[in-house]
Design a protein around this motif. Structure first.
Motif, short mmCIF file in Angstrom:
data_model
loop_
_atom_site.label_atom_id
_atom_site.label_comp_id
_atom_site.label_asym_id
_atom_site.label_seq_id
_atom_site.Cartn_x
_atom_site.Cartn_y
_atom_site.Cartn_z
N ILE A 81 10.67 7.27 1.04
CA ILE A 81 10.03 8.39 0.34
C ILE A 81 10.39 9.71 1.01
O ILE A 81 10.73 10.69 0.34
N THR A 82 10.34 9.76 2.34
CA THR A 82 10.69 11.00 3.03
C THR A 82 12.19 11.29 2.91
O THR A 82 12.59 12.46 2.87
N ASP A 83 13.01 10.25 2.83
CA ASP A 83 14.45 10.46 2.59
C ASP A 83 14.66 11.14 1.24
O ASP A 83 15.48 12.05 1.12
N ARG A 134 2.62 8.41 -6.09
CA ARG A 134 1.82 9.60 -6.36
C ARG A 134 2.33 10.84 -5.60
O ARG A 134 1.68 11.87 -5.60
N LEU A 135 3.48 10.70 -4.94
CA LEU A 135 4.03 11.81 -4.17
C LEU A 135 5.12 12.54 -4.95
O LEU A 135 5.99 11.91 -5.54
N LYS A 136 5.08 13.85 -4.90
CA LYS A 136 6.02 14.64 -5.71
C LYS A 136 6.92 15.55 -4.89
O LYS A 136 7.97 15.98 -5.37
N PHE A 152 0.83 -1.20 0.00
CA PHE A 152 0.00 0.00 0.00
C PHE A 152 0.87 1.26 0.00
O PHE A 152 0.57 2.23 -0.69
N GLY A 153 1.94 1.21 0.76
CA GLY A 153 2.85 2.35 0.82
C GLY A 153 3.51 2.63 -0.51
O GLY A 153 3.67 3.79 -0.92
N SER A 197 4.78 14.06 0.85
CA SER A 197 5.25 12.86 1.53
C SER A 197 4.91 12.90 3.02
O SER A 197 4.55 11.88 3.62
N GLN A 198 4.98 14.09 3.63
CA GLN A 198 4.59 14.21 5.04
C GLN A 198 3.09 13.99 5.22
O GLN A 198 2.65 13.32 6.15
#
Length: 535
Positions: free
Chosen positions: A134-136, A98-100, A91-92, A105-106
């Motif tokens: 993703i946050t990295d 879809r995160l840019k 799921f992650g 991301s947060q």
């Protein structure tokens, strides 16, 4: 006489003091129960030990308690299956595509944390494992990731209608002296108390404001500045990372594989709340069929009169069974792996189940009248405060501070619930009755006071460096534990100050609306001022 007078105060006070000294809530609760048993047994240690054994066994002999016990254990089993299949990771990955940018991301971490509301441990580890790459990539400091994980663990679990936290609170509230005066079921009490749970709701608002408006301050601001240079955690200042939890690799898992059991659990629980009431109404005389039972009362009445322990127990059994079959058909687990997943998940809940059983036991010995083998502390306190004219406006603030100190010192909310709710309920109902408050004011005063206990306990769990969720959030984020504690504490403490002020002001005016106005006024002021003075 129905109580032992001031002797009854010894078990809770001893438990609180030992919690501060030992930092071990299990030992503290055990010795607190033993002290009560010694008082009842006239100082005879043999009688006291037998009384203690009877209390523990009696707690699990109760139909409500054993169903809640099973719900919590099987909920751990469900989390074990979710972990084993790697469904959360799938799921992650779907969400991450879809995160840019950093804000996205947060925000996805925040949303993902809310979706995983059934267990705080699973939340911290699974969301951290999924979102860390993703946050990295978007240069979010590991400390900020750990803060979001921690802030969507306990604060979400305590307000979610279906979680091990909520059924624990409901079971302790239900057994507390004075609850019967409120004229409602424990589930209705929980639903109506959600708006009063200021710390949990304000914490979630705090996370959203930091994401949207970027109003960071204090040590977190320094971590943010460092992350812009590509250094995501300060190993030189805070030490090595707490650990990296490996993501479960499962190529077959799809995003829906994580949503399926959560959807089934919610739908089945909501369905069983009225259904169990209708089933219980069939008495074979005036109501002889299920259809007759359905037409005999409204849906609202069926919800209000439900035995939530029965409904939740049925729902988790159905969810486990359907998820088990679904994962086997999807070939996400073999028979052997599914058994291991269930066993490991249930095993992870053992510490919480021990605390829960002891919380029931100390609550029983505190509240039961002397004629029923208890200390009758609730009767004594309610009588004392009713005759003493204690001002009710100070009570929520005192309860918040005391609960916060206990939870911070022990690192656990559950033990704090077990200690403080049986003390708070008879005091607030006694004061309300002594002041001649009408039923609506009695309910509101109780809601605010119990919410103060919950808020203080969740703050302690959220901020304590020895809290399980604090440690697991550091681990899930791959952040040095001391950096997570140092960066989170100013944020959690700021929210706690806002909430404490709100409880005090709201109690003066006996209004939930005033509570929120006071909370938001100080909160907004703080977000404007603090980033300027704490750079």
């Amino acid at each position: 006489m129905e109580h032992y007078g001031l002797w009854g105060i010894i078990p809770p006070v001893l438990t609180i003091l030992l919690a501060f000294v030992t930092k071990d809530v299990v030992v503290s609760l055990f010795l607190g129960i033993l002290s009560g048993a010694l008082i009842i047994g006239g100082g005879n240690p043999f009688i006291a030990l037998m009384k203690l054994a009877d209390l523990l066994a009696g707690s699990l002999a109760d139909g409500w308690n054993i169903r809640i016990f099973l719900f919590c254990a099987l909920l751990g089993g469900l989390v074990g299956m979710l972990t084993k299949t790697g469904a959360a990771g799938s799921f992650g990955r779907w969400a991450s595509s879809r995160l840019k940018n950093s804000r996205g991301s947060q925000f996805m971490t925040f949303v993902f944390g809310i979706i995983i509301f059934i267990d705080d441990y699973f939340n911290s580890l699974s969301v951290g494992t999924v979102m860390r790459p993703i946050t990295d990539k978007t240069k979010i400091p590991r400390a900020k990731l750990a803060y979001i994980l921690d802030s969507t663990a306990a604060p979400v679990c305590i307000i979610a209608p279906i979680s091990s936290w909520v059924v624990t609170v409901m079971s302790i509230v239900r057994d507390a002296q004075g609850f019967e005066k409120l004229g409602m079921t424990e589930f209705t009490f929980f639903i109506r108390s959600i708006p009063y749970n200021l710390y949990a709701l304000t914490t979630l608002l705090m996370v959203l404001c930091l994401i949207i408006f970027k109003r960071d301050f204090g040590p977190m601001k320094a971590s943010e500045e460092l992350a812009k240079t590509g250094i995501l955690y300060n190993e030189k200042k805070y030490g090595p990372v707490s650990g990296n939890v490996p993501e479960a690799s499962q190529s077959r898992a799809k995003p829906f594989d994580m949503l399926f059991p959560i959807i089934v659990l919610i739908v089945s629980a909501v369905s069983f709340f009225p259904v169990t009431t209708w089933i219980g109404a069939v008495d074979g005389e005036s109501i002889t069929s299920f259809r007759q039972a359905v037409t005999s009362m409204s849906l609202k009445e069926a919800f209000n009169n439900t035995d939530s322990s029965v409904a939740l127990c049925y729902s988790i059994i159905f969810t486990i069974a359907l998820t088990y079959i679904y994962y086997l058909l999807r070939r996400l687990m073999s028979l052997q792996e599914s058994g291991e997943a269930l066993r490991d998940g249930i095993k992870s809940m053992v510490p919480a189940l021990v605390i829960l059983t002891m919380a029931w036991s100390i609550g029983t010995i505190i509240k039961s009248p002397r004629t029923d083998g208890g200390l009758g502390l609730g009767i004594y306190l309610s009588t004392a405060v009713r005759e003493g004219g204690f001002p009710i406006v100070f009570l929520p603030g005192i309860l918040f501070i005391l609960s916060a100190l206990i939870a911070f010192s022990t690192g656990t909310s559950w033990g704090t619930f077990g200690i403080m709710i049986p003390l708070a309920m008879p005091i607030v109902t006694g004061i309300a009755e002594g002041n001649g408050l009408p039923q609506s004011a009695l309910v509101q005063a109780t809601m605010i006071s119990i919410a103060a206990v919950l808020s203080g306990a969740v703050w302690g769990d959220h901020a304590s460096p020895i809290s399980d969720t604090t440690i697991l959030s550091s681990t899930g984020a791959g952040c040095p534990h001391l950096e997570h504690v140092a960066t989170q504490l100013p944020y959690a403490s700021f929210v706690a100050v806002c909430v404490l002020f709100a409880f005090f002001v709201g109690s003066i005016f006996e209004s939930l609306l005033v509570c929120w106005i006071a909370d938001l006024a100080l909160f907004i002021t703080g977000l404007i001022v603090l980033p300027r003075v704490m750079k």
